[in-house]
Design a protein around this motif. Structure first.
Motif, PDB file in Angstrom:
ATOM      1  N   ARG A   1      -7.880   4.106   0.893  1.00  0.00           N
ATOM      2  CA  ARG A   1      -6.783   3.390   0.236  1.00  0.00           C
ATOM      3  C   ARG A   1      -7.065   1.892   0.201  1.00  0.00           C
ATOM      4  O   ARG A   1      -7.763   1.367   1.059  1.00  0.00           O
ATOM      5  CB  ARG A   1      -5.459   3.638   0.972  1.00  0.00           C
ATOM      6  CG  ARG A   1      -4.868   5.002   0.766  1.00  0.00           C
ATOM      7  CD  ARG A   1      -3.630   5.184   1.634  1.00  0.00           C
ATOM      8  NE  ARG A   1      -3.968   5.262   3.050  1.00  0.00           N
ATOM      9  CZ  ARG A   1      -3.075   5.275   4.036  1.00  0.00           C
ATOM     10  NH1 ARG A   1      -1.797   5.176   3.756  1.00  0.00           N
ATOM     11  NH2 ARG A   1      -3.470   5.362   5.297  1.00  0.00           N
ATOM     12  N   ARG A   2      -6.456   1.218  -0.763  1.00  0.00           N
ATOM     13  CA  ARG A   2      -6.602  -0.228  -0.869  1.00  0.00           C
ATOM     14  C   ARG A   2      -5.266  -0.909  -0.564  1.00  0.00           C
ATOM     15  O   ARG A   2      -4.203  -0.377  -0.877  1.00  0.00           O
ATOM     16  CB  ARG A   2      -7.085  -0.615  -2.269  1.00  0.00           C
ATOM     17  CG  ARG A   2      -8.492  -0.133  -2.580  1.00  0.00           C
ATOM     18  CD  ARG A   2      -8.943  -0.574  -3.963  1.00  0.00           C
ATOM     19  NE  ARG A   2      -8.140   0.042  -5.009  1.00  0.00           N
ATOM     20  CZ  ARG A   2      -8.264  -0.241  -6.308  1.00  0.00           C
ATOM     21  NH1 ARG A   2      -9.164  -1.143  -6.701  1.00  0.00           N
ATOM     22  NH2 ARG A   2      -7.511   0.351  -7.202  1.00  0.00           N
ATOM     23  N   ILE A   3      -5.361  -2.055   0.044  1.00  0.00           N
ATOM     24  CA  ILE A   3      -4.171  -2.859   0.325  1.00  0.00           C
ATOM     25  C   ILE A   3      -4.179  -4.055  -0.618  1.00  0.00           C
ATOM     26  O   ILE A   3      -5.192  -4.753  -0.745  1.00  0.00           O
ATOM     27  CB  ILE A   3      -4.149  -3.327   1.788  1.00  0.00           C
ATOM     28  CG1 ILE A   3      -4.073  -2.116   2.729  1.00  0.00           C
ATOM     29  CG2 ILE A   3      -2.963  -4.264   2.038  1.00  0.00           C
ATOM     30  CD1 ILE A   3      -4.115  -2.473   4.194  1.00  0.00           C
TER      31      ILE A   3
ATOM     32  N   LEU B   1      -7.249   4.118   6.751  1.00  0.00           N
ATOM     33  CA  LEU B   1      -6.909   3.924   5.338  1.00  0.00           C
ATOM     34  C   LEU B   1      -7.437   5.057   4.469  1.00  0.00           C
ATOM     35  O   LEU B   1      -6.853   5.367   3.422  1.00  0.00           O
ATOM     36  CB  LEU B   1      -7.480   2.589   4.841  1.00  0.00           C
ATOM     37  CG  LEU B   1      -6.675   1.326   5.173  1.00  0.00           C
ATOM     38  CD1 LEU B   1      -7.460   0.084   4.780  1.00  0.00           C
ATOM     39  CD2 LEU B   1      -5.323   1.336   4.483  1.00  0.00           C
TER      40      LEU B   1
ATOM     41  N   TYR C   1       0.857  -1.189   0.000  1.00  0.00           N
ATOM     42  CA  TYR C   1       0.000   0.000   0.000  1.00  0.00           C
ATOM     43  C   TYR C   1       0.889   1.233   0.000  1.00  0.00           C
ATOM     44  O   TYR C   1       2.099   1.168   0.274  1.00  0.00           O
ATOM     45  CB  TYR C   1      -0.958  -0.005   1.198  1.00  0.00           C
ATOM     46  CG  TYR C   1      -0.327   0.385   2.522  1.00  0.00           C
ATOM     47  CD1 TYR C   1      -0.446   1.680   3.014  1.00  0.00           C
ATOM     48  CD2 TYR C   1       0.382  -0.550   3.286  1.00  0.00           C
ATOM     49  CE1 TYR C   1       0.127   2.043   4.231  1.00  0.00           C
ATOM     50  CE2 TYR C   1       0.955  -0.205   4.489  1.00  0.00           C
ATOM     51  CZ  TYR C   1       0.828   1.101   4.956  1.00  0.00           C
ATOM     52  OH  TYR C   1       1.412   1.459   6.152  1.00  0.00           O
TER      53      TYR C   1
END
Length: 484
Positions: free
Chosen positions: A266-268, A263, A212
């Motif tokens: 956001r994407r992991i 997050l 990330y």
């Protein structure tokens, strides 16, 4: 140990004291107040974060890392351990770098440092599936696109940090080399550490990791980090984490981890996403045809003391039992074992040896078979050969890994105890002639993984490598195959 001259020590101590007055991990200068002095600490892409495996997105663009200089101490001029008042920082003086792993270009290793807690329940900055580890190591790399760290801190992809969890288990000899002198290091003091292969600080499985975009986890909290967090932890002992915690008596360094950050959309992402946990939860393994799954129901204890030899069938040769007559019917992985620290999974295999007479067997609780392989699986030798026991069928594609695993002196003595039960001892076949065969090598290292300089023949096969000291015990496995 080397402690700089007096002026340098005074300067470093002064800088550390000034820095500690600006921020800390608790109280009025703790994480909740960092943004007052460092506005970036309140931005939207902050670290660390909570990683939930089931929510991570598999990304085919994340490939294997290439580690340059990590296996070669010749690329290291020096390692310097420094107590900066916040953590243990190890400066790396040498030419080490990473690329691949979905990164844009090459990143050079600058330093690594640690975050830990006052108890084993907390310490790591990142959480994995709601759980923390007692310690987390960060290996900080700077993109080679920028000469200066200041420029990298302004670049959203200026830094690449590898996060490595540590769990409590067996002692780690190279971690020990780092922490041996901690009790002597006041704030600003430093000590030199004898170089060792940096790959020894990485987990064996470097293929499964999370990715990330985030920030430094300490002020100035610059959002310049491409984060990689490996799923598999390394092991350190309880005694070793206690040595680290002793710093709290010198410089009040304790619980030096930042709370989890949001997050904010956001994407992991995850590479090589496993079906379930790598830490012992029940898993299934697909067979090569993909028709069905083979459960890890029970592993029958097979006596293979010094080497883990894994047989894999070549399905292009499968016609009844005739894979033994096919020139490439078997693929055998040979793994050396050297005397060193105890191996917990090898121990699980040999625990009941003293109770086993000839023909007896015992079940072993399943564990990840990757634990029996060396950390470096990229450097290996290849030649065409045979079984090392009758019927000596010339049906084997041999792979011999250069890097050994470690077992303890006590563990090899347990194996040797078999000689009192079934007269099994010195069960290795003498070296055979190459008879014109060539031995090939992948990922040829410049020097030995043990530190002594060696020469290795190139893949063109202009010269031969002797088959020296290959102690492979295949009799039990072959006996099982012959009953197929």
């Amino acid at each position: 140990m080397h402690f700089g001259n007096m002026k340098l020590v005074i300067l470093l101590v002064s800088l550390a004291v000034v820095a500690r007055a600006e921020w800390s991990y608790s109280g009025a200068s703790g994480p909740d107040f960092w943004a007052l002095e460092y506005p970036a600490c309140s931005k939207a892409r902050q670290s660390p974060v909570q990683i939930m495996h089931e929510e991570a997105i598999a990304d085919d663009d994340l490939n294997s890392f290439r580690f340059h200089g990590y296996d070669d101490i010749q690329t290291l001029d020096n390692l310097t351990v420094w107590n900066d008042g916040y953590t243990v920082t190890v400066r790396v003086h040498g030419d080490l770098a990473i690329e691949g792993g979905g990164l844009e270009g090459m990143y050079a290793l600058q330093h690594f440092h640690f975050h830990w807690g006052s108890t084993d329940r907390f310490g790591s900055e990142h959480f994995l599936d709601g759980e923390a580890y007692p310690l987390e190591m960060h290996l900080v790399h700077k993109t080679v696109r920028h000469r200066k760290i200041a420029a990298a801190l302004e670049d959203p992809k200026g830094l690449a940090v590898l996060g490595v969890f540590a769990k409590i288990g067996r002692p780690h000899p190279y971690f020990q080399a780092i922490i041996d002198n901690l009790r002597l290091l006041d704030i600003g003091d430093y000590a030199n550490v004898r170089p060792f292969p940096m790959s020894e600080l990485l987990p064996g499985n470097r293929e499964t990791y999370y990715r990330y975009n985030g920030s430094l986890t300490t002020p100035p909290c610059s959002e310049s980090v491409v984060w990689t967090v490996f799923r598999e932890p390394i092991e350190i002992s309880e005694e070793q984490i206690e040595q680290v915690r002793m710093l709290s008596k010198i410089s009040n360094v304790t619980d030096n981890y930042r709370p989890i950050q949001s997050l904010n959309g956001r994407r992991i992402f995850v590479r090589n996403q496993p079906a379930t946990s790598v830490y012992g939860a029940k898993e299934s393994i697909n067979n090569p045809s993909g028709d069905a799954a083979l459960p890890l129901a029970s592993l029958f204890l097979i006596l293979a003391p010094l080497v883990a030899a894994v047989l894999k069938f070549n399905y292009t040769c499968m016609d009844g039992r005739w894979f033994l007559t096919c020139s490439k019917g078997l693929a055998v992985l040979g793994v050396f074992a050297k005397i060193g620290r105890p191996h917990p999974y090898f121990q699980a295999i040999i625990d009941n040896l003293r109770l086993l007479d000839i023909g007896d067997y015992a079940n072993v609780r399943p564990f990840p078979m990757s634990e029996l392989l060396p950390g470096n699986r990229e450097t290996y030798y290849r030649y065409n050969g045979s079984l090392t026991t009758p019927p000596c069928s010339e049906s084997v594609v041999w792979t011999v890994f250069r890097e050994p695993i470690e077992i303890s002196e006590e563990q090899i003595e347990q194996v040797r105890m078999l000689s009192k039960i079934s007269n099994v001892t010195d069960n290795y076949r003498p070296i055979q002639s190459l008879n014109g065969r060539r031995i090939f090598v992948r990922n040829q290292p410049a020097t030995s993984v043990y530190g002594a300089k060696e020469s290795i023949n190139n893949p063109s096969g202009d010269a031969a490598l002797p088959l020296a000291s290959l102690f492979l015990i295949l009799a039990p496995l072959v006996a099982a195959v012959l009953k197929y």
